[in-house]
Design a protein around this motif. Structure first.
Motif, PDB file in Angstrom:
ATOM      1  N   ILE A 150      10.406 -22.404 -60.081  1.00 47.61           N
ATOM      2  CA  ILE A 150      10.578 -22.372 -61.535  1.00 47.61           C
ATOM      3  C   ILE A 150      11.973 -22.889 -61.867  1.00 47.61           C
ATOM      4  O   ILE A 150      12.901 -22.770 -61.065  1.00 47.61           O
ATOM      5  N   ILE A 151      12.093 -23.479 -63.046  1.00 44.80           N
ATOM      6  CA  ILE A 151      13.372 -24.011 -63.511  1.00 44.80           C
ATOM      7  C   ILE A 151      14.022 -22.983 -64.437  1.00 44.80           C
ATOM      8  O   ILE A 151      13.389 -22.514 -65.388  1.00 44.80           O
ATOM      9  N   LEU A 152      15.275 -22.639 -64.150  1.00 46.23           N
ATOM     10  CA  LEU A 152      16.029 -21.699 -64.968  1.00 46.23           C
ATOM     11  C   LEU A 152      17.141 -22.438 -65.701  1.00 46.23           C
ATOM     12  O   LEU A 152      17.773 -23.343 -65.130  1.00 46.23           O
ATOM     13  N   ASP A 153      17.390 -22.056 -66.963  1.00 41.76           N
ATOM     14  CA  ASP A 153      18.460 -22.705 -67.720  1.00 41.76           C
ATOM     15  C   ASP A 153      19.813 -22.106 -67.348  1.00 41.76           C
ATOM     16  O   ASP A 153      19.921 -21.296 -66.409  1.00 41.76           O
ATOM     17  N   GLU A 166      21.497 -19.887 -68.656  1.00 44.47           N
ATOM     18  CA  GLU A 166      21.569 -18.440 -68.856  1.00 44.47           C
ATOM     19  C   GLU A 166      20.633 -17.681 -67.925  1.00 44.47           C
ATOM     20  O   GLU A 166      20.493 -16.464 -68.037  1.00 44.47           O
ATOM     21  N   GLY A 167      19.983 -18.411 -67.009  1.00 45.38           N
ATOM     22  CA  GLY A 167      19.085 -17.778 -66.051  1.00 45.38           C
ATOM     23  C   GLY A 167      17.699 -17.490 -66.587  1.00 45.38           C
ATOM     24  O   GLY A 167      16.942 -16.724 -65.977  1.00 45.38           O
ATOM     25  N   LEU A 168      17.320 -18.113 -67.719  1.00 50.16           N
ATOM     26  CA  LEU A 168      16.003 -17.907 -68.320  1.00 50.16           C
ATOM     27  C   LEU A 168      15.081 -19.088 -67.994  1.00 50.16           C
ATOM     28  O   LEU A 168      15.538 -20.242 -67.924  1.00 50.16           O
ATOM     29  N   PRO A 169      13.782 -18.837 -67.800  1.00 49.83           N
ATOM     30  CA  PRO A 169      12.845 -19.933 -67.494  1.00 49.83           C
ATOM     31  C   PRO A 169      12.735 -20.928 -68.642  1.00 49.83           C
ATOM     32  O   PRO A 169      12.759 -20.543 -69.813  1.00 49.83           O
ATOM     33  N   LYS A 172      19.055 -24.537 -62.549  1.00 47.52           N
ATOM     34  CA  LYS A 172      18.754 -24.467 -61.125  1.00 47.52           C
ATOM     35  C   LYS A 172      17.267 -24.216 -60.908  1.00 47.52           C
ATOM     36  O   LYS A 172      16.534 -23.860 -61.836  1.00 47.52           O
ATOM     37  N   VAL A 173      16.844 -24.401 -59.663  1.00 45.37           N
ATOM     38  CA  VAL A 173      15.461 -24.161 -59.263  1.00 45.37           C
ATOM     39  C   VAL A 173      15.417 -22.896 -58.423  1.00 45.37           C
ATOM     40  O   VAL A 173      16.210 -22.733 -57.493  1.00 45.37           O
ATOM     41  N   LYS A 174      14.499 -22.004 -58.747  1.00 50.31           N
ATOM     42  CA  LYS A 174      14.301 -20.781 -57.969  1.00 50.31           C
ATOM     43  C   LYS A 174      12.844 -20.720 -57.521  1.00 50.31           C
ATOM     44  O   LYS A 174      11.934 -20.978 -58.312  1.00 50.31           O
ATOM     45  N   VAL A 175      12.638 -20.401 -56.255  1.00 51.16           N
ATOM     46  CA  VAL A 175      11.280 -20.281 -55.715  1.00 51.16           C
ATOM     47  C   VAL A 175      10.868 -18.817 -55.753  1.00 51.16           C
ATOM     48  O   VAL A 175      11.551 -17.959 -55.185  1.00 51.16           O
ATOM     49  N   ASN A 200       8.088 -25.679 -66.547  1.00 47.66           N
ATOM     50  CA  ASN A 200       7.483 -24.690 -65.648  1.00 47.66           C
ATOM     51  C   ASN A 200       5.971 -24.655 -65.798  1.00 47.66           C
ATOM     52  O   ASN A 200       5.239 -24.478 -64.816  1.00 47.66           O
ATOM     53  N   GLU A 201       5.476 -24.833 -67.018  1.00 49.31           N
ATOM     54  CA  GLU A 201       4.027 -24.915 -67.216  1.00 49.31           C
ATOM     55  C   GLU A 201       3.472 -26.162 -66.536  1.00 49.31           C
ATOM     56  O   GLU A 201       2.367 -26.139 -65.972  1.00 49.31           O
ATOM     57  N   TYR A 202       4.243 -27.245 -66.577  1.00 47.96           N
ATOM     58  CA  TYR A 202       3.824 -28.480 -65.901  1.00 47.96           C
ATOM     59  C   TYR A 202       3.745 -28.252 -64.392  1.00 47.96           C
ATOM     60  O   TYR A 202       2.781 -28.677 -63.743  1.00 47.96           O
ATOM     61  N   LEU A 203       4.731 -27.581 -63.819  1.00 44.27           N
ATOM     62  CA  LEU A 203       4.719 -27.298 -62.383  1.00 44.27           C
ATOM     63  C   LEU A 203       3.527 -26.421 -62.013  1.00 44.27           C
ATOM     64  O   LEU A 203       2.902 -26.616 -60.964  1.00 44.27           O
TER      65      LEU A 203
END
Length: 389
Positions: free
Chosen positions: A16-19, A21-24, A2-5, A29-32
């Motif tokens: 940021i993109i979370l997998d 398990e809720g981890l970045p 999912k995406v979290k702002v 994310n570095e690209y963003l």
């Protein structure tokens, strides 16, 4: 996934993109983060497009970094037949996405892979064989992905983006807060809805510009006006994504007396009715039913409700964008009738819309030319009929 702002201490909002398990997920994310000059909405869209790539990688148990650097990497079939097909599909509705959506997805994935490979290449010495092989591989991947773009057939859909005069009049009539049949729950909400739509259709405001307005930006008097101002991020604004003025600020007169009168009534009396429903004070002009700054999602939902209730009288494409198209088209026609040259109309329209690019006004100039041509053709054909009679 999912995406979290998240909100940075400076007030900047970053997705940021979370997998699962809720981890970045580090690489995307570095690209963003490398694209922080883009708006939050654009970055959120990019993040959702990259999730499609990473869902495919996870399902195939592929480590992207390892796969890109291994002697045996992706082949043409994996890219063109498998990955590209993932980008074509709307999994929720089990159908293919539009050519524009597909091209956007493909562009984001291609740019991300180019960026990621550039990062990997930069970590190698220039003289190494791996540096040369990765550089060549990057060019091959870019060629594969670039060859998958869809050329959408030419269309004239811009002619249908705005509202007709009849549709515009109907919309403003059903939102008229002085009417007992107007759309809305109570008087304050009715006035808020009317001035929100009025500022978009009469002044050409974007949703982000409308929702960023403060009370101080409205001047009511002998010369009423609305001021669109670019400000620093508001740390107290908790909306995600936060509305913002993305383009040029400007000062626009409000010549519509009904809109000016409703704005004055709303600011002086009725806005306070909404604000009292919240424990927090706000300087924003447009408030929700609960007294908090209205969100962009609420604007979208509002037009959805109008389309459903008045489907016989309002177009299917009714939205904030269609109101802005309506404003732009009518302004182009008005300036054309006033005798302004094409270049002057282009410059004036860019100013009124708050655009930096003059070329983005060409669609409205082309639309006005085509409509004038049709009107001339109609008169010509009518004249021939009269002559034959």
């Amino acid at each position: 996934m999912k995406v979290k702002v998240v909100t940075h201490p400076t007030g900047e909002q970053i997705p940021i993109i979370l997998d699962n398990e809720g981890l970045p997920v580090p690489a995307p994310n570095e690209y963003l983060l490398s694209r922080r000059d883009k708006s939050t909405n654009t970055l959120v869209r990019n993040a959702r497009e990259l999730i499609i790539l990473y869902k495919w990688l996870y399902s195939e148990q592929i480590d992207l970094r390892k796969k890109l650097t291994d002697p045996v990497s992706f082949n043409s079939a994996q890219i063109n037949s498998v990955l590209v097909e993932q980008l074509r599909q709307d999994r929720e509705q089990s159908k293919a996405v539009s050519p524009i959506t597909f091209n956007q997805r493909l562009t984001t994935v291609r740019q991300f892979i180019n960026w990621y490979m550039s990062v990997l290449i930069s970590q190698l010495p220039y003289s190494s064989n791996k540096f040369k092989s990765l550089s060549e591989r990057k060019s091959v991947f870019n060629e594969w992905l670039s060859g998958s773009f869809i050329s959408a057939p030419p269309s004239r859909k811009y002619l249908k983006k705005g509202l007709s005069e009849e549709e515009s009049n109907f919309l403003m009539n059903i939102l008229d807060p002085t009417s007992i049949h107007s759309f809305g729950n109570n008087e304050a909400v009715k006035y808020r809805n009317f001035i929100s739509v009025g500022l978009m259709i009469y002044c050409g405001l974007r949703p982000g510009e409308l929702l960023s307005l403060r009370v101080e930006d409205i001047t009511i008097g002998s010369i009423s006006s609305v001021s669109i101002v670019r400000r620093k991020p508001d740390l107290g604004d908790t909306r995600k994504p936060r509305p913002q003025v993305k383009r040029n600020g400007r000062l626009l007169p409000i010549e519509n007396l009904e809109l000016a009168k409703c704005l004055n009534e709303y600011i002086v009396d009725l806005r306070e009715v909404l604000e009292d429903k919240s424990e927090l004070e706000s300087d924003y002009l447009i408030l929700s039913d609960e007294g908090e700054p209205l969100s962009q999602a609420s604007i979208t939902q509002f037009f959805h409700l109008l389309r459903d209730k008045y489907s016989q009288n309002l177009p299917e494409n009714l939205s904030a964008k269609s109101l802005r198209h309506t404003f732009s088209s009518r302004m182009e026609i008005a300036m054309r009738q006033a005798g302004l040259s094409e270049q002057r109309r282009r410059e004036a329209l860019a100013h009124l819309r708050g655009d930096s690019s003059l070329s983005s006004q060409d669609v409205y100039i082309a639309q006005a030319v085509e409509e004038s041509a049709k009107e001339a053709l109609r008169k010509y054909q009518c004249s021939l009929v009269k002559e034959n009679n």
